[in-house]
Design a protein around this motif. Structure first.
Motif, PDB file in Angstrom:
ATOM      1  N   SER A  55      -4.442 -75.332  63.546  1.00 41.30           N
ATOM      2  CA  SER A  55      -4.054 -74.312  64.509  1.00 41.30           C
ATOM      3  C   SER A  55      -4.680 -74.603  65.861  1.00 41.30           C
ATOM      4  CB  SER A  55      -4.492 -72.927  64.029  1.00 41.30           C
ATOM      5  OG  SER A  55      -4.356 -71.969  65.058  1.00 41.30           O
TER       6      SER A  55
ATOM      7  N   SER B 195      -6.341 -80.640  69.471  1.00 36.80           N
ATOM      8  CA  SER B 195      -6.968 -80.033  68.301  1.00 36.80           C
ATOM      9  C   SER B 195      -6.656 -80.845  67.059  1.00 36.80           C
ATOM     10  CB  SER B 195      -6.470 -78.593  68.112  1.00 36.80           C
ATOM     11  OG  SER B 195      -6.931 -78.061  66.881  1.00 36.80           O
TER      12      SER B 195
ATOM     13  N   TRP C  40     -11.291 -78.933  68.228  1.00 38.74           N
ATOM     14  CA  TRP C  40     -10.793 -79.527  69.465  1.00 38.74           C
ATOM     15  C   TRP C  40     -11.487 -80.864  69.719  1.00 38.74           C
ATOM     16  CZ3 TRP C  40     -10.463 -75.004  73.566  1.00 38.74           C
ATOM     17  CH2 TRP C  40      -9.505 -74.079  73.114  1.00 38.74           C
TER      18      TRP C  40
ATOM     19  N   LEU D 152      -5.812 -72.441  67.700  1.00 39.00           N
ATOM     20  CA  LEU D 152      -6.913 -71.493  67.854  1.00 39.00           C
ATOM     21  C   LEU D 152      -8.202 -71.966  67.195  1.00 39.00           C
ATOM     22  CD1 LEU D 152      -4.939 -68.173  67.152  1.00 39.00           C
ATOM     23  CD2 LEU D 152      -5.451 -69.236  69.359  1.00 39.00           C
TER      24      LEU D 152
ATOM     25  N   PHE E 276     -10.857 -73.687  67.582  1.00 36.83           N
ATOM     26  CA  PHE E 276     -11.526 -74.367  68.693  1.00 36.83           C
ATOM     27  C   PHE E 276     -12.581 -75.360  68.211  1.00 36.83           C
ATOM     28  CE2 PHE E 276     -13.854 -70.459  67.861  1.00 36.83           C
ATOM     29  CZ  PHE E 276     -15.161 -70.891  67.827  1.00 36.83           C
TER      30      PHE E 276
END
Length: 278
Positions: A261, A257, A268, A263, A265
């Motif tokens: 974070s 990533s 990524w 998270l 996405f």
């Protein structure tokens, strides 16, 4: 069975399930694989800030360092592997031990503060290591080094720490193109990998380091931006790393990533999923 008794029984079963799951996860992490999130740029371009991988703990056997550590600075939690398994530090060697090989990418506990570090293994016990004009010397012989273009990235905050990259093309400004010279380095056992260079800096010329028995010498691939064995063992440097402090070997990036974070996405890096490390 009353409604209250049934509710208590259900709650107890839930608690047991959670406890069992945590125990299984703890055993799995201790014996087999440890997740590792790359926080810094010291291993570019082999490893990028935000790469996520699993460390193979079976590669070199087990020591106290195989036990998990839990660090949550926001909550003041700092439990190291030595807190869990410090009694194992009194022993020598490793259970089911295997010898690390030159060129391996290794996670180890910092010998002073216990933090997890990831670097490339350069020096084996008994080796003489030196850097002269930016060229690695092993036992008096310069390693093979050939130019391999440049590594470019955007000059912007990277990862959860918001660190800024260092560039060989000077102060490029936020959002500019940050460039580093790339070389292909070949170690004596034939392992090839990229290293990055941003210019003539202090650690491009060192004295000779003779690796003690039972210890190893590590360096980052991003040679001008790495806290490694070239600096003596302090909170800033790594020095020689004992075999007992080695956690395991990194073999493959699972995903990566570019954001702040795991998270996020949408940040990524699709081209790094399950990428084999070299």
């Amino acid at each position: 069975m009353t409604e209250k008794t049934g509710a208590l029984a259900g709650t107890w079963e839930t608690i047991k399930t959670i406890v069992y799951a945590l125990l299984i996860a703890g055993i799995f992490r201790t014996l087999f694989f440890q997740p590792f999130w790359i926080p810094s740029s010291s291993m570019k371009d082999t490893l990028l800030v935000g790469d996520f991988l699993f460390v193979n703990k079976m590669a070199y056997g087990y020591s106290y360092a195989s036990c998990p550590s839990i660090r949550i600075p926001a909550l003041g939690v700092d439990i190291g592997a030595d807190d869990f398994c410090g009694f194992l530090q009194r022993g020598e060697g490793r259970l089911f031990g295997g010898e690390p090989e030159r060129g391996d990418i290794v996670v180890f506990r910092h010998p002073v503060d216990g933090r997890d570090f990831i670097k490339r293994l350069i020096g084996l016990p008994g080796d003489r290591i030196q850097v002269t004009d930016g060229v690695l010397q092993i036992n008096g012989e310069a390693v093979e080094l050939r130019a391999d273009g440049v590594f470019t990235e955007t000059f912007e905050p990277q990862g959860p720490q918001g660190s800024m990259p260092r560039c060989s093309n000077g102060a490029v400004g936020l959002g500019g193109e940050c460039v580093k010279t790339r070389y292909r380095e070949t170690l004596p056992n034939g392992v090839e990998h990229d290293i990055l260079d941003i210019g003539d800096l202090e650690l491009d010329n060192t004295g000779v380091f003779t690796v003690p028995e039972g210890h190893y010498f590590f360096m980052g691939d991003n040679r001008d931006n790495s806290t490694d064995s070239r600096v003596p063992q302090t909170s800033r440097g790594v020095g020689f790393v004992p075999l007992a402090d080695i956690v395991g070997r990194a073999d493959r990036v699972i995903f990566s990533s570019a954001g702040r974070s795991i998270l996020a996405f949408w940040t990524w890096r699709g081209d790094r999923f399950f990428e084999k490390l070299e």
